[in-house]
Design an enzyme around this catalytic site. Structure first.
Site, PDB file in Angstrom:
ATOM      1  CB  VAL A 156      -1.101   0.127   1.202  1.00 42.83           C
ATOM      2  CG1 VAL A 156      -1.766   1.040   1.204  1.00 42.83           C
ATOM      3  CG2 VAL A 156      -1.951  -1.182   1.073  1.00 42.83           C
ATOM      4  CD  GLU A 166       6.693   1.764  16.493  1.00 48.22           C
ATOM      5  OE1 GLU A 166       6.107   1.685  17.392  1.00 48.22           O
ATOM      6  OE2 GLU A 166       7.030   1.496  15.624  1.00 48.22           O
ATOM      7  CD1 TRP A 200       8.969  10.321  15.214  1.00 42.10           C
ATOM      8  CD2 TRP A 200       9.000   9.123  13.126  1.00 42.10           C
ATOM      9  NE1 TRP A 200       7.468  10.011  14.749  1.00 42.10           N
ATOM     10  CE2 TRP A 200       8.497   9.516  13.745  1.00 42.10           C
ATOM     11  CE3 TRP A 200       9.373   8.678  11.686  1.00 42.10           C
ATOM     12  CZ2 TRP A 200       6.844   9.038  12.536  1.00 42.10           C
ATOM     13  CZ3 TRP A 200       8.794   8.135  11.247  1.00 42.10           C
ATOM     14  CH2 TRP A 200       6.614   8.561  11.712  1.00 42.10           C
TER      15      TRP A 200
END
Length: 381
Positions: A97, A169, A357
């Site tokens: 996706v 995760e 991040w």
């Protein structure tokens, strides 16, 4: 390089004069804009001479969504080894996706800058959250894995990705071995075509750490399976948690202390946050929700509300409190002091990488401190 802490009565002119730098250099390096207001307690990067020639090579990367501001990306790329494009999801059938926004443009800019674009693979469900059912379905089904490998290979070749990052995760404890086997199998296949594979690891401090975030993540097995690992050493302070540092250095150290007993040093990248949180007080579990703020936004909040920035010496992180509309707030974020503490830890342990991040907001002082201490590896080094 020096770090200056703003004192009462300081101005950009007085600081520049006392530190023997130009006002232009001071304001540019620290992204201080007219009318050049400062917060008491604010940490400023003071440039010195050229970076030393004996800087340690470091594998540096950052995660970015395809809707990142182009100018921000262009300013960040010179400091990176790899750009992690976030993210490609998977279906129950093993199809990919793609991100909701086109990513070709950022891949083009990365390659032009000599930075390797990396495809980040995540098991996001329809709600945009990590879905461990997708993980279970994948890691126990060889046919779906084969289909996924085919789709990954085709996409990486067509899009000109140079590597793969597996960011799964909330892996179930029962999937621990199967997940490690999947990462190992993926790495073996990808390496045959010259692709490096990185796996992101929840920040564990012991092998038997309980909790959904940790039990399915085996540091030893995953460290053996992948080419590199990212220790996600952030989110102690998080949206729904109590106010605290996002990446307190004392807790980061505990994760590294455990990781180096299970994973070779040359494979480890330290996770570094590029954001902070603003909590309304009093904190009430299950009710209070913090707002994410950039590091520059945090400083502006302090300036606008007359707050003095404090520094927690144990967490090695800046914070402050302020009142607005009758509600008290507590803000924790990152500054040059907290970043330098993390870079010092990388040097102390001999880690070989740093992963951000995320890089959606440009914080120039961080990159300047980093470049004084390390030299970003480039592909092929």
């Amino acid at each position: 390089m020096n770090i200056y802490i703003v004192q009462p009565g300081d101005s950009v002119d007085s600081i520049a004069a006392s530190q023997n730098v130009s006002v232009e250099a001071l304001t540019y390096d620290n992204q201080i804009y007219p009318p050049y207001r400062l917060a008491v307690g604010q940490a400023l990067y003071i440039r010195g001479g050229s970076p030393p020639e004996d800087r340690i090579p470091l594998y540096v990367f950052g995660y970015a969504y395809p809707f990142i501001d182009p100018d921000n990306l262009d300013e960040t790329l010179p400091f990176l080894t790899d750009l992690y494009v976030f993210s490609y999801g998977i279906t129950l059938e093993g199809d990919l996706v793609p991100p909701q926004s086109p990513d070709d443009w950022m891949i083009d800019r990365a390659l032009e800058a000599g930075v390797r674009p990396v495809l980040t693979l995540t098991p996001f469900g329809p709600d945009g959250r990590f879905n461990n059912s997708l993980v279970t379905n994948l890691v126990h089904n060889p046919q779906i894995q084969q289909r996924l490998m085919w789709n990954l290979g085709r996409t990486m070749q067509e899009k000109r990705f140079g590597g793969l990052d597996i960011d799964f995760e909330y892996i179930l404890a029962d999937d621990r071995q199967a997940y490690a086997d999947f990462v190992k199998r993926t790495t073996q296949i990808m390496n045959q075509f010259g692709y490096q594979v990185t796996v992101a690891l929840a920040p564990k401090t012991s092998a038997g750490q309980v909790g959904l975030l940790y039990e399915g993540v085996d540091y030893r097995l995953l460290g053996e399976a992948a080419n590199r690992v990212l220790l996600m050493t952030y989110e102690w302070g998080y949206t729904y948690g109590p106010p605290m540092a996002v990446a307190p250095i004392n807790m980061v150290r505990k994760v590294v202390d455990y990781a180096i007993t299970e994973i070779p040093l040359y494979k480890i990248s330290l996770g570094i946050p590029n954001y902070g949180y603003d909590w309304p007080l009093p904190y009430e579990r299950g009710v209070t929700r913090a707002e994410t703020v950039s590091n520059l936004e945090a400083i502006q909040i302090a300036i606008e509300n007359g707050a003095e920035i404090q520094f927690d010496e144990e967490a090695m992180s800046p914070f402050f409190r302020y009142w607005k509309f009758g509600i008290q707030h507590e803000v924790w974020f990152e500054d040059v002091r907290s970043y330098k503490a993390k870079f010092d830890l990388i040097k102390e342990y001999g880690l070989t990488g740093a992963g951000y991040w995320q890089i959606m907001q440009f914080f120039r002082a961080n990159w300047l401190v980093l470049s004084q201490m390390f030299e970003a590896r480039k592909v092929g080094d």
